[in-house]
Design a protein around this motif. Sequence first.
Motif, PDB file in Angstrom:
ATOM      1  N   LYS A 139       0.824  -1.232  -0.029  1.00 47.97           N
ATOM      2  CA  LYS A 139       0.039  -0.012  -0.085  1.00 47.97           C
ATOM      3  C   LYS A 139       1.124   1.406   0.079  1.00 47.97           C
ATOM      4  CE  LYS A 139      -3.864  -2.164   2.452  1.00 47.97           C
ATOM      5  NZ  LYS A 139      -4.753  -2.016   3.822  1.00 47.97           N
ATOM      6  N   ALA A 140       0.553   2.161  -0.644  1.00 39.76           N
ATOM      7  CA  ALA A 140       1.491   3.394  -0.835  1.00 39.76           C
ATOM      8  C   ALA A 140       1.552   4.085   0.745  1.00 39.76           C
ATOM      9  CB  ALA A 140       0.600   4.542  -1.685  1.00 39.76           C
ATOM     10  N   GLU A 141       0.432   4.058   1.519  1.00 38.89           N
ATOM     11  CA  GLU A 141       0.699   4.799   2.855  1.00 38.89           C
ATOM     12  C   GLU A 141       1.717   3.805   3.407  1.00 38.89           C
ATOM     13  OE1 GLU A 141      -3.331   2.844   2.766  1.00 38.89           O
ATOM     14  OE2 GLU A 141      -2.160   3.818   1.345  1.00 38.89           O
ATOM     15  N   ASP A 142       2.131   2.532   3.162  1.00 32.04           N
ATOM     16  CA  ASP A 142       2.999   1.824   3.832  1.00 32.04           C
ATOM     17  C   ASP A 142       4.595   2.127   3.262  1.00 32.04           C
ATOM     18  OD1 ASP A 142       1.182   0.826   5.689  1.00 32.04           O
ATOM     19  OD2 ASP A 142       0.653  -0.871   4.331  1.00 32.04           O
ATOM     20  N   VAL A 143       4.587   2.890   2.235  1.00 25.64           N
ATOM     21  CA  VAL A 143       6.132   3.015   1.569  1.00 25.64           C
ATOM     22  C   VAL A 143       6.426   4.386   2.014  1.00 25.64           C
ATOM     23  CG1 VAL A 143       7.191   3.134  -0.616  1.00 25.64           C
ATOM     24  CG2 VAL A 143       5.153   1.723  -0.433  1.00 25.64           C
ATOM     25  N   LYS A 144       7.358   4.480   2.711  1.00 25.85           N
ATOM     26  CA  LYS A 144       8.055   5.743   3.352  1.00 25.85           C
ATOM     27  C   LYS A 144       9.351   6.206   2.380  1.00 25.85           C
ATOM     28  CE  LYS A 144       5.179   5.485   6.776  1.00 25.85           C
ATOM     29  NZ  LYS A 144       4.250   6.392   6.707  1.00 25.85           N
ATOM     30  N   VAL A 145       9.169   7.279   1.571  1.00 26.00           N
ATOM     31  CA  VAL A 145      10.159   7.836   0.970  1.00 26.00           C
ATOM     32  C   VAL A 145      10.465   9.245   1.469  1.00 26.00           C
ATOM     33  CG1 VAL A 145      10.564   8.626  -1.421  1.00 26.00           C
ATOM     34  CG2 VAL A 145       8.932   6.776  -1.252  1.00 26.00           C
ATOM     35  N   TYR A 146      11.769   9.279   1.549  1.00 25.52           N
ATOM     36  CA  TYR A 146      12.248  10.666   1.760  1.00 25.52           C
ATOM     37  C   TYR A 146      13.478  11.191   0.691  1.00 25.52           C
ATOM     38  CZ  TYR A 146      10.858   9.166   6.295  1.00 25.52           C
ATOM     39  OH  TYR A 146       9.904   8.680   7.441  1.00 25.52           O
ATOM     40  N   VAL A 147      13.077  12.523   0.300  1.00 24.00           N
ATOM     41  CA  VAL A 147      14.013  13.104  -0.904  1.00 24.00           C
ATOM     42  C   VAL A 147      15.209  13.995  -0.081  1.00 24.00           C
ATOM     43  CG1 VAL A 147      14.030  14.296  -2.910  1.00 24.00           C
ATOM     44  CG2 VAL A 147      12.408  12.817  -2.436  1.00 24.00           C
ATOM     45  N   HIS A 148      16.385  13.837  -0.050  1.00 24.39           N
ATOM     46  CA  HIS A 148      17.012  14.776   0.342  1.00 24.39           C
ATOM     47  C   HIS A 148      17.623  15.680  -0.808  1.00 24.39           C
ATOM     48  CE1 HIS A 148      17.917  12.080   3.948  1.00 24.39           C
ATOM     49  NE2 HIS A 148      17.530  11.249   3.148  1.00 24.39           N
ATOM     50  N   GLN A 149      17.373  16.917  -0.718  1.00 17.76           N
ATOM     51  CA  GLN A 149      17.656  17.819  -1.898  1.00 17.76           C
ATOM     52  C   GLN A 149      18.765  18.506  -1.494  1.00 17.76           C
ATOM     53  OE1 GLN A 149      16.992  18.987  -4.632  1.00 17.76           O
ATOM     54  NE2 GLN A 149      15.297  20.509  -4.436  1.00 17.76           N
ATOM     55  N   TYR A 150      19.526  18.516  -2.727  1.00 19.63           N
ATOM     56  CA  TYR A 150      20.799  19.148  -3.013  1.00 19.63           C
ATOM     57  C   TYR A 150      20.948  20.298  -3.906  1.00 19.63           C
ATOM     58  CZ  TYR A 150      22.685  14.966  -0.308  1.00 19.63           C
ATOM     59  OH  TYR A 150      22.756  14.222   0.862  1.00 19.63           O
ATOM     60  N   LEU A 151      22.097  21.004  -4.262  1.00 20.20           N
ATOM     61  CA  LEU A 151      22.169  21.872  -4.984  1.00 20.20           C
ATOM     62  C   LEU A 151      21.888  21.306  -6.557  1.00 20.20           C
ATOM     63  CD1 LEU A 151      25.124  23.946  -3.980  1.00 20.20           C
ATOM     64  CD2 LEU A 151      22.684  24.696  -3.744  1.00 20.20           C
ATOM     65  N   VAL A 152      21.174  22.240  -7.396  1.00 25.41           N
ATOM     66  CA  VAL A 152      21.189  21.640  -8.855  1.00 25.41           C
ATOM     67  C   VAL A 152      21.914  22.102  -9.758  1.00 25.41           C
ATOM     68  CG1 VAL A 152      19.221  21.269 -10.625  1.00 25.41           C
ATOM     69  CG2 VAL A 152      18.633  21.429  -8.139  1.00 25.41           C
ATOM     70  N   GLY A 153      22.704  21.457 -10.404  1.00 23.64           N
ATOM     71  CA  GLY A 153      23.559  22.095 -11.536  1.00 23.64           C
ATOM     72  C   GLY A 153      22.778  22.356 -12.782  1.00 23.64           C
ATOM     73  N   GLY A 154      22.193  23.282 -12.768  1.00 23.43           N
ATOM     74  CA  GLY A 154      21.422  23.474 -13.868  1.00 23.43           C
ATOM     75  C   GLY A 154      19.984  22.708 -14.157  1.00 23.43           C
ATOM     76  N   GLY A 155      18.939  23.427 -14.169  1.00 24.95           N
ATOM     77  CA  GLY A 155      17.659  22.829 -14.208  1.00 24.95           C
ATOM     78  C   GLY A 155      16.882  23.173 -15.606  1.00 24.95           C
ATOM     79  N   PHE A 156      16.390  24.583 -15.542  1.00 23.60           N
ATOM     80  CA  PHE A 156      15.651  25.047 -16.763  1.00 23.60           C
ATOM     81  C   PHE A 156      14.477  24.085 -17.194  1.00 23.60           C
ATOM     82  CE2 PHE A 156      20.457  24.841 -17.529  1.00 23.60           C
ATOM     83  CZ  PHE A 156      20.812  26.250 -17.172  1.00 23.60           C
ATOM     84  N   GLY A 157      13.841  23.549 -16.140  1.00 29.41           N
ATOM     85  CA  GLY A 157      12.748  22.860 -16.431  1.00 29.41           C
ATOM     86  C   GLY A 157      12.894  21.395 -16.660  1.00 29.41           C
ATOM     87  N   GLY A 158      13.997  20.967 -16.829  1.00 21.97           N
ATOM     88  CA  GLY A 158      14.512  19.626 -17.239  1.00 21.97           C
ATOM     89  C   GLY A 158      14.929  18.745 -16.212  1.00 21.97           C
ATOM     90  N   LYS A 159      14.774  19.263 -14.673  1.00 26.06           N
ATOM     91  CA  LYS A 159      14.894  18.230 -13.714  1.00 26.06           C
ATOM     92  C   LYS A 159      13.706  18.314 -12.981  1.00 26.06           C
ATOM     93  CE  LYS A 159      19.825  18.340 -13.819  1.00 26.06           C
ATOM     94  NZ  LYS A 159      21.182  18.953 -13.321  1.00 26.06           N
ATOM     95  N   GLN A 160      12.582  17.911 -13.581  1.00 31.21           N
ATOM     96  CA  GLN A 160      11.248  17.653 -12.985  1.00 31.21           C
ATOM     97  C   GLN A 160      10.561  16.462 -13.469  1.00 31.21           C
ATOM     98  OE1 GLN A 160       8.069  20.238 -13.730  1.00 31.21           O
ATOM     99  NE2 GLN A 160       9.269  21.462 -15.317  1.00 31.21           N
ATOM    100  N   ASP A 161      11.489  15.598 -14.209  1.00 29.18           N
ATOM    101  CA  ASP A 161      10.966  14.122 -14.485  1.00 29.18           C
ATOM    102  C   ASP A 161      11.799  13.251 -13.748  1.00 29.18           C
ATOM    103  OD1 ASP A 161       8.930  13.947 -16.929  1.00 29.18           O
ATOM    104  OD2 ASP A 161      10.155  15.820 -17.337  1.00 29.18           O
ATOM    105  N   TYR A 162      11.270  12.138 -13.113  1.00 29.48           N
ATOM    106  CA  TYR A 162      12.133  11.396 -12.173  1.00 29.48           C
ATOM    107  C   TYR A 162      12.369   9.797 -12.590  1.00 29.48           C
ATOM    108  CZ  TYR A 162       9.280  15.293 -10.588  1.00 29.48           C
ATOM    109  OH  TYR A 162       8.812  16.384 -10.427  1.00 29.48           O
ATOM    110  N   ASP A 163      12.520   9.666 -13.935  1.00 34.54           N
ATOM    111  CA  ASP A 163      12.904   8.431 -14.686  1.00 34.54           C
ATOM    112  C   ASP A 163      13.889   7.828 -13.857  1.00 34.54           C
ATOM    113  OD1 ASP A 163      10.925   9.402 -16.324  1.00 34.54           O
ATOM    114  OD2 ASP A 163      11.472   7.996 -17.564  1.00 34.54           O
ATOM    115  N   GLU A 164      15.052   8.625 -13.657  1.00 39.45           N
ATOM    116  CA  GLU A 164      16.332   8.044 -12.940  1.00 39.45           C
ATOM    117  C   GLU A 164      16.306   7.699 -11.741  1.00 39.45           C
ATOM    118  OE1 GLU A 164      16.066  12.172 -11.600  1.00 39.45           O
ATOM    119  OE2 GLU A 164      15.748  11.263 -13.616  1.00 39.45           O
ATOM    120  N   SER A 165      15.411   8.224 -11.095  1.00 42.46           N
ATOM    121  CA  SER A 165      15.205   7.703  -9.337  1.00 42.46           C
ATOM    122  C   SER A 165      14.536   6.596  -9.360  1.00 42.46           C
ATOM    123  CB  SER A 165      14.492   9.013  -8.775  1.00 42.46           C
ATOM    124  OG  SER A 165      15.129  10.025  -8.447  1.00 42.46           O
ATOM    125  N   LEU A 166      13.405   6.495 -10.312  1.00 46.69           N
ATOM    126  CA  LEU A 166      12.491   5.013 -10.349  1.00 46.69           C
ATOM    127  C   LEU A 166      13.628   4.087 -10.956  1.00 46.69           C
ATOM    128  CD1 LEU A 166      10.276   7.225 -10.242  1.00 46.69           C
ATOM    129  CD2 LEU A 166       9.016   5.678 -11.853  1.00 46.69           C
TER     130      LEU A 166
END
Length: 815
Positions: free
Chosen positions: A400-427
């Motif tokens: 169940k989704a509520e039983d999955v605990k995910v934490y995202v540790h945010q770091y500095l972004v080396g350039g985004g421009f709208g291109g770092k809001q897809d998450y394929d690499e993390s999956l």
Amino acid sequence: MSNTSRRDFLIRSTTLAGGAFLSIGLPPSLTGSEAQAAIGATPAYTPSIWFTITPDGVTTMHIVKAEMGQHIGTALAQVIAEELEVPWDKVRLDMPLESAENFGIYGLAYTVNSGSVTTEFDRVARAGALGRVALIEAGCKMLGAKLADCQASQGRVHDKASGRSVGYGEILQKVKLDKKFSYPDDFRKVKLKDRSQYKVIGKSVPALDIPGKTNGQAKYGMDVFLPGMAYGALAIPRSRYGAKVLSVDDSEAKKIPGYLKAVKIDDSMGKCTGWVVALAESFPAAMKAAKALKITSDPGPYGKLSLQDIMEEFSEKSKHPEESAAWVLEGDVDAALPAADKQLEAEYTSDMICHSFMEPINCVVQHASDDSWHVHIGTQGASFLRMTLTAYLSKILNKKAEDVKVYVHQYLVGGGFGGKQDYDESLAAAYCVKELGRPVKLITTREAYFSTAFPRTPTLHRMKAGIKDGGLSAMNHDIVCGWMGPRFAVGKQFNNGTDWLQLDSVDGKKQDIDQWSIGGSDHWYHVPNHRVQAWNSDRTTWAVQASALRTVSNSYNMFVVESFMDEIAHAAGRDPVEFRLSVLNGKGGNRGIPNTGYPAGTPSDYYMDQLWISLPWPSPGSWPGYESGTVGGALRLANCLRVAAGKAGWGVKRLPPNTAMGVALSSAEERQSPTWVAGVAEVTVDPATGRYKINKLTIAMDMGIAVNPDNVRAQIMGSALWGASQVMYERLTYKNGAIEQTNFHEYTPIRQVDVPAFDIELIESGRHPVGVGEPASTVVAPAVANAIFNAVGARVRHMPITPQAVLEAMKNRKA
């Protein structure tokens, strides 16, 4: 997950919130009760979610916006520090951990649309003011003074009657402050400073993130190393999207020292299609193994598709107006065009481009001993990453989704421009962790990045205009492209017939229409008969994975509108600057917003406010409103034009042969949230080769309040160079379902030799601040196109503008 809307997911995530404050200022291993205990042991004061003051007098601002070179943390800290009255040398920043609990406190950690200062300015100012009120009250009691005699300045409470004072740190050392302020109720009541009293806002203080970036202490996602970590490299997928892996032969990869295994990524959520990741003990070994894998794939539904096919489809779609969705409908275009003294028609196109940031896509995923999942990454959308990965893990782990605990540790972004809001690499990294049982650091090589980039859609535009009595009487703009909204499950078809994130067409059909793909065409010029209609190529959206790229649709729509406005001016025999000023008169309007903008003081009606608002989510419209950025409308844009044209010497500066100026305007990001920009490009063209050089860019911007003027100028310059790179060089091509470019030898960005001189003028009108990181990029391409025409008579209607295109246009002119 496919039946869950984004809004439903947001709300469900909210219900999971437990109210814990988690910050990356704490060791990443601390979560839940451990973090609470650590915070409880600290004699600090956190009157609201935005900052904490400790007894040493240090104020730490909690910034949930991604830091990717735009220094947003510094800007928001300046706003808080101004109202809180703390010395700047005592200000620090941190980035709260993204978790279901913290989502319930901070709201959405998402950085897009040049919206951070616009949406946060008023709220964080009020947070600072409330903290100041509480500290003055406590300091007043310590001094035995009357409240009316006390005021705060530079981290101290002063008693005007006695001349005594006490510092914030000393107050916290001796008094336990536990007064909290709730949003939005307490925030609505507090009195803010008059802007004439500003001492920090409006000052060019050094960015707080710069020292760490220059001494090596700054941490990007690439800098994360965990014990026992393996490395992953992506094998180039057969198609950009939709490929299916049939078999993987890793016999050659097994010969590489350090190779561990090849993992075929589960793509059942429509992400990571055709992906295989090679895992090894080092990244060089992983790269070699990825190349050594022999992968057999079905190319999928788009395996034979080419860019030529896409453009042919666009052309065919534009012949069927009954299938379009109306974005602007003013007057009667069909009657006004035949009645005009002169009609113009033109076709414009633009190529795909990608974000091509210097920092490769990367992340580290860890499955901890307490069954929680941790992602270490620099991302523009930490909250959506957490939600997406939660849904993915729920699916592949059968939990169940509520039983999955995910934490995202945010770091500095080396350039985004709208291109770092897809998450394929993390999956993909998470799936590798599941298969390997160890933390995995996934890094995409430059070649892997280009093969899996999320590009701006190609576009086709058909333009018509009518000129009557020397003025613009009618304009029609047809736009065909791949809409990005459906890829993010935005629209009524994905959300049970309603979606506040997707606007409706203005005709009777009330169709979904993707403002992120059409915006910018709803300009601020007065055109009594004005129509914009749009077609979505759903095949293009999915085949190329059309996405947001700096200024989103403004990057191509402003190129088209502003180039065509010059064509109209020339056809009418009028100076392009004078002609624009004549139609920037504030008359008329479109999409329900008058061209004068809303009256001063009118609260913003920007639909994204609901997305960015901090939680607990108040009822719509209950939070303190900030002034709409539309105030002044076309009249502010006209003022920018006068300033830019005057500074550039429009019409009076002597120029050498084959050198001319071109002008363009922009109101990016969207009609509800504009930033007013005018640009003049001075360009020299070599008529023998078609090569051209941008000598100088003069840019005037009205951003309301410039929180940090030097940073605003830097943002304008950076975005203008981005615009120059787009018009001069950048393009992606697409064949057999795949992007053809593989690295920077084939995908050319602007080089140092191409950098022009700059003259930047900030127009501080004192209105509510608006975004500055993106808008200036949109004036460069049309200004350059218009300058090329003025220099050698070559009208190029495609972006990028190549020397070959200039020569072809010159030849057509002579013919």
